[in-house]
Write an enzyme that holds these catalytic residues in place. Structure first.
Site, short mmCIF file in Angstrom:
data_model
loop_
_atom_site.label_atom_id
_atom_site.label_comp_id
_atom_site.label_asym_id
_atom_site.label_seq_id
_atom_site.Cartn_x
_atom_site.Cartn_y
_atom_site.Cartn_z
N ASP A 1 0.84 -1.20 0.00
CA ASP A 1 0.00 0.00 0.00
C ASP A 1 0.88 1.26 0.00
O ASP A 1 1.70 1.43 -0.89
CB ASP A 1 -0.97 -0.08 1.19
CG ASP A 1 -1.95 1.07 1.27
OD1 ASP A 1 -2.91 1.07 0.50
OD2 ASP A 1 -1.73 1.96 2.12
N TYR B 1 -1.23 11.22 2.58
CA TYR B 1 -2.10 11.39 1.41
C TYR B 1 -2.02 12.81 0.85
O TYR B 1 -2.13 13.01 -0.37
CB TYR B 1 -3.55 11.07 1.79
CG TYR B 1 -3.81 9.59 1.90
CD1 TYR B 1 -4.22 8.85 0.80
CD2 TYR B 1 -3.63 8.92 3.11
CE1 TYR B 1 -4.44 7.48 0.89
CE2 TYR B 1 -3.85 7.55 3.22
CZ TYR B 1 -4.24 6.84 2.11
OH TYR B 1 -4.45 5.48 2.20
N HIS C 1 -7.39 -6.45 0.50
CA HIS C 1 -6.29 -5.49 0.41
C HIS C 1 -5.11 -5.81 1.33
O HIS C 1 -4.05 -5.21 1.18
CB HIS C 1 -6.84 -4.09 0.76
CG HIS C 1 -5.82 -3.00 0.69
ND1 HIS C 1 -5.02 -2.80 -0.42
CD2 HIS C 1 -5.48 -2.03 1.59
CE1 HIS C 1 -4.24 -1.76 -0.20
NE2 HIS C 1 -4.48 -1.28 1.00
#
Length: 286
Positions: free
Chosen positions: A97, A203, A263
């Site tokens: 990720d 982010y 995930h």
């Protein structure tokens, strides 16, 4: 297997590390919404053969959470300086990720320092942005939400368990995968001062990350690459042709979809992941 836990100053921040084993070094970089606790099933399996080093990334877990430095070039430099501090000349790098984004940038910026690269359940930033459409935006809503200044932190404060429960349920093949002690461990990590802000900052570096990725889009990763992903995750395996995606990134490439998996392959299907990692790392002789 004895594990060492320590902090070390590298690239201007205090980094928290779990380490086990001896031999050639393998560095594990976790993703969101996790910490290095995500590797609890891999560390003992790999430490039988390797020196395994699992830091908390900048902004996460017990590592410092400064106001800046969350672009992936700087976060990759965090790992370079960690290697220097630990006297490690070359490494096998495993990223999941967000950690895969750091690892990918590391492999492009510092090809002489990485022998082989594993990327887990990750679509590179440049490709997410390039292919963005309504379906991708629906699955990647949090990319956009996390960009909003201050609001996510205000809404999540005191409700970390609700926020995390959403991701751990929505992102796993079996929604009950992350429960009990594992879930409580993550909740405690994100209740710490600055922890949610640190993840948001990761982010919020998206524009810088995208610019960095576009600048060397035609430069392929030169080391051997293993890309693996959960076959059943709506935002990756179900949404992208992952073999084609990673063929854009590397020529020396192995791609493996993991069945009945979302995930978090390293937590959902640890036995499969450990076997894949050991097989991929085996040719590395230092």
């Amino acid at each position: 297997m004895t594990q060492k836990r320590y902090t070390i100053q590298a690239n201007g921040i205090r980094q928290y590390v779990v380490e086990a084993g001896e031999g050639l070094p393998v560095i594990l970089l976790h993703g969101f919404p996790e910490t290095n606790y995500a590797w609890r099933f891999q560390i003992p399996a790999l430490a039988d053969r390797y020196r395994v080093i699992a830091p908390d990334l900048r902004g996460y877990g017990e590592t410092d959470k400064p106001a800046a430095g969350y672009d992936k070039r700087t976060m990759a430099r965090d790992i370079v300086e960690l290697m220097r501090a630990l006297d490690i000349p070359k490494v096998a790098l495993v990223g999941h990720d967000r950690g895969a984004r750091v690892a990918t940038r590391f492999a492009k910026d510092h090809p002489h320092l990485v022998d082989r690269l594993v990327v887990m359940d990750n679509v590179p930033t440049r490709i997410v942005a390039r292919d963005l459409n309504a379906a991708i935006a629906k699955s990647y809503w949090f990319f956009l939400f996390h960009l909003v200044p201050d609001l996510p932190e205000a809404l999540i404060a005191g409700r970390e368990h609700i926020w995390l429960r959403h991701f751990f349920s929505d992102w796993t093949f079996d929604p009950g995968t992350i429960t009990g002690e594992a879930f409580d461990t993550y909740v405690r990590a994100y209740q710490a001062p600055g922890a949610v802000r640190g993840a948001m900052a990761d982010y919020r570096a998206n524009a810088e990350d995208l610019a960095q990725d576009r600048a060397d889009a035609d430069t392929k990763i030169v080391c051997p690459v293993l890309s693996l992903w959960g076959n059943d995750f709506h935002a990756v395996g179900k949404l992208f042709d992952m073999a084609k995606v990673w063929a854009e990134m590397a020529d020396d490439l192995v791609t493996v979809p993991i069945p009945d998996c979302g995930h978090l392959p390293q937590e959902e299907r640890p036995e499969i992941v450990n076997t894949l990692l050991l097989d991929f790392l085996a040719p590395w002789k230092g």
